[in-house]
Design a protein around this motif. Structure first.
Motif, short mmCIF file in Angstrom:
data_model
loop_
_atom_site.label_atom_id
_atom_site.label_comp_id
_atom_site.label_asym_id
_atom_site.label_seq_id
_atom_site.Cartn_x
_atom_site.Cartn_y
_atom_site.Cartn_z
N LEU A 131 3.31 -3.82 8.90
CA LEU A 131 4.11 -2.61 8.94
C LEU A 131 5.56 -3.02 9.21
O LEU A 131 5.86 -3.65 10.24
N ARG A 132 6.48 -2.68 8.29
CA ARG A 132 7.88 -3.07 8.40
C ARG A 132 8.77 -1.83 8.41
O ARG A 132 8.52 -0.86 7.67
N ILE A 133 9.84 -1.89 9.20
CA ILE A 133 10.82 -0.81 9.21
C ILE A 133 12.21 -1.41 9.33
O ILE A 133 12.44 -2.29 10.17
N GLY A 134 13.13 -0.98 8.47
CA GLY A 134 14.49 -1.50 8.48
C GLY A 134 15.01 -1.67 7.07
O GLY A 134 14.66 -0.91 6.16
N LYS A 135 15.87 -2.66 6.88
CA LYS A 135 16.40 -3.02 5.56
C LYS A 135 15.41 -3.97 4.91
O LYS A 135 15.30 -5.13 5.30
N ILE A 168 12.83 2.32 3.66
CA ILE A 168 13.09 1.73 4.98
C ILE A 168 11.79 1.47 5.76
O ILE A 168 11.82 0.90 6.84
N PHE A 169 10.65 1.86 5.20
CA PHE A 169 9.37 1.64 5.88
C PHE A 169 8.30 1.39 4.83
O PHE A 169 8.23 2.10 3.82
N ASP A 170 7.48 0.37 5.07
CA ASP A 170 6.34 0.16 4.17
C ASP A 170 5.15 -0.44 4.92
O ASP A 170 5.27 -0.90 6.06
N VAL A 171 4.01 -0.38 4.24
CA VAL A 171 2.76 -0.90 4.79
C VAL A 171 2.11 -1.78 3.73
O VAL A 171 1.97 -1.38 2.57
N THR A 172 1.70 -2.97 4.12
CA THR A 172 1.04 -3.92 3.22
C THR A 172 -0.31 -4.32 3.78
O THR A 172 -0.42 -4.62 4.99
N PHE A 184 16.89 -6.90 7.29
CA PHE A 184 16.85 -6.85 8.75
C PHE A 184 15.80 -5.80 9.12
O PHE A 184 15.99 -4.61 8.87
N PHE A 185 14.69 -6.26 9.65
CA PHE A 185 13.62 -5.31 9.93
C PHE A 185 12.79 -5.76 11.13
O PHE A 185 12.75 -6.93 11.50
N PHE A 186 12.12 -4.78 11.70
CA PHE A 186 11.13 -5.01 12.74
C PHE A 186 9.75 -4.85 12.11
O PHE A 186 9.58 -4.10 11.15
N TYR A 187 8.77 -5.55 12.67
CA TYR A 187 7.45 -5.46 12.06
C TYR A 187 6.34 -5.58 13.09
O TYR A 187 6.51 -6.15 14.18
N LEU A 188 5.19 -5.03 12.73
CA LEU A 188 3.95 -5.18 13.47
C LEU A 188 2.90 -5.70 12.52
O LEU A 188 2.86 -5.31 11.33
N ARG A 189 2.02 -6.58 13.01
CA ARG A 189 0.95 -7.11 12.18
C ARG A 189 -0.34 -7.18 13.00
O ARG A 189 -0.66 -8.21 13.61
N PRO A 190 -1.11 -6.08 13.05
CA PRO A 190 -2.42 -6.15 13.70
C PRO A 190 -3.40 -6.89 12.79
O PRO A 190 -3.41 -6.68 11.57
N LEU A 215 0.81 -1.21 0.00
CA LEU A 215 0.00 0.00 0.00
C LEU A 215 0.85 1.27 0.00
O LEU A 215 0.47 2.27 -0.61
N TYR A 216 1.99 1.22 0.68
CA TYR A 216 2.81 2.43 0.79
C TYR A 216 4.24 2.04 1.15
O TYR A 216 4.47 1.11 1.91
N ARG A 217 5.19 2.77 0.54
CA ARG A 217 6.60 2.61 0.90
C ARG A 217 7.28 3.97 0.80
O ARG A 217 7.04 4.72 -0.16
N THR A 218 8.10 4.31 1.77
CA THR A 218 8.80 5.58 1.75
C THR A 218 9.86 5.60 0.64
O THR A 218 10.31 4.55 0.18
#
Length: 314
Positions: free
Chosen positions: A201-205, A177-181, A232-238, A170-173
């Motif tokens: 939601l992912r942030i990182g490489k 380094i950040f995107d939303v799917t 290498f990234f951190f993520y959240l998945r609600p 849906l969106y990537r900077t």
């Protein structure tokens, strides 16, 4: 001159190695409530998944398709009441239950970063799942208490389940380094039926969805232009789930011969938070999952952890 050619040869070998494409991968996922470093041992108490994936030759792909893969897997899930030591039937707030299946998944990855996966599974719920034996063996091996109460588990039933999963970026900077799917799924079967929507939601490489370990897309027949050689990234998945049927709680669709059953909460909210690290041959993922109540009983909310490792090869 000899030195120059030696350096050139080594450089070529290094470049070839760095551009290596792997067509196959083997991995496992283990899930357990003990990964939250708590003393709880309840509800969805253990899961083990083994899988093999292979990339499909792209010779006849349509131009909008980046990659296709297939997967075969086996999985076992173990469920208990408030504890694996619950010998009194009237005190159980969730049924003892086991689930064992073999599955096949077909995945299509589009160049516009849309992902579609379809899965078919066949297996069993009940004592044939070997959940009771598995939990008792594990507890004996590590010196835990002896589980009691499995004589009241959900009865044997054939499990046939189908599922479909879709995801779209849906969106990537601009700096990538950040995107939303956005994600969605639907399940239909004798064990699990329902649907849900979620966001990743992912942030990182990061890499594109068709190259990312987020969707098991790090293998391929041909080299793709990736954002990063490593991830290498951190993520959240609600995630919001609608539960139409769950045989591990409600028993068989076709009879009511299980000694302990409950109704399900139709709406379950889930929050996953994790970290992923991927290099050429290996991927590692660790996450924590927090769910609202799933059972219409005095049972509490469900929390557990998940760890995955994947190895790629040719």
């Amino acid at each position: 001159m000899k030195y120059f050619f030696s350096v050139l040869l080594l450089s070529c070998l290094w470049l070839q190695s760095s551009a290596q494409v792997y067509k196959n991968e083997f991995g496992f996922t283990t899930e357990n409530d003990a990964y939250l470093a708590t003393l709880n041992d309840r509800y969805y108490t253990n899961g083990l998944f083994l899988y093999y994936r292979r990339a499909i030759n792209p010779a006849n792909f349509k131009t909008n398709i980046a990659k296709k893969t297939y997967e075969i897997s086996v999985a076992q899930k173990i469920y208990t009441p408030y504890s694996g030591d619950a010998p009194i039937k009237e005190n159980q707030d969730r049924p003892f239950a086991g689930y064992l299946d073999a599955g096949a998944t077909y995945s299509v990855f589009y160049k516009n970063e849309f992902v579609l996966k379809t899965t078919a599974q066949i297996g069993t719920v009940g004592s044939n799942s070997l959940a009771e034996k598995g939990q008792k063996l594990l507890h004996k091996t590590v010196g835990f208490y002896t589980p009691e109460g499995w004589e009241y588990q959900i009865k044997n039933e054939l499990a046939i389940n189908l599922s479909a999963n879709a995801a779209k970026l849906l969106y990537r900077t601009n700096d990538k380094i950040f995107d939303v799917t956005g994600e969605g799924y639907a399940n239909l079967g004798t064990t699990f039926s329902g649907a849900g929507i979620s966001a990743l939601l992912r942030i990182g490489k990061l890499n594109q969805l068709f190259n990312s370990s987020s969707y098991n897309a790090t293998i391929g027949e041909t080299a793709d232009k990736r954002f990063n050689e490593k991830e290498f990234f951190f993520y959240l998945r609600p995630k919001l789930n609608y539960v139409a049927y769950d045989a591990t709680i409600q028993g068989s669709l076709f009879n009511n011969d299980s000694p302990v059953t409950f109704g399900v909460k139709p709406i379950v909210y889930e929050q996953q938070a994790g970290v992923n690290y991927t290099i050429r041959r290996l991927s590692f993922d660790f996450s924590l999952i927090f769910k609202t109540k799933e059972v219409k009983s005095v049972a509490e909310a469900q929390n557990y952890g998940s760890f995955s490792m994947v190895y790629r090869f040719n």
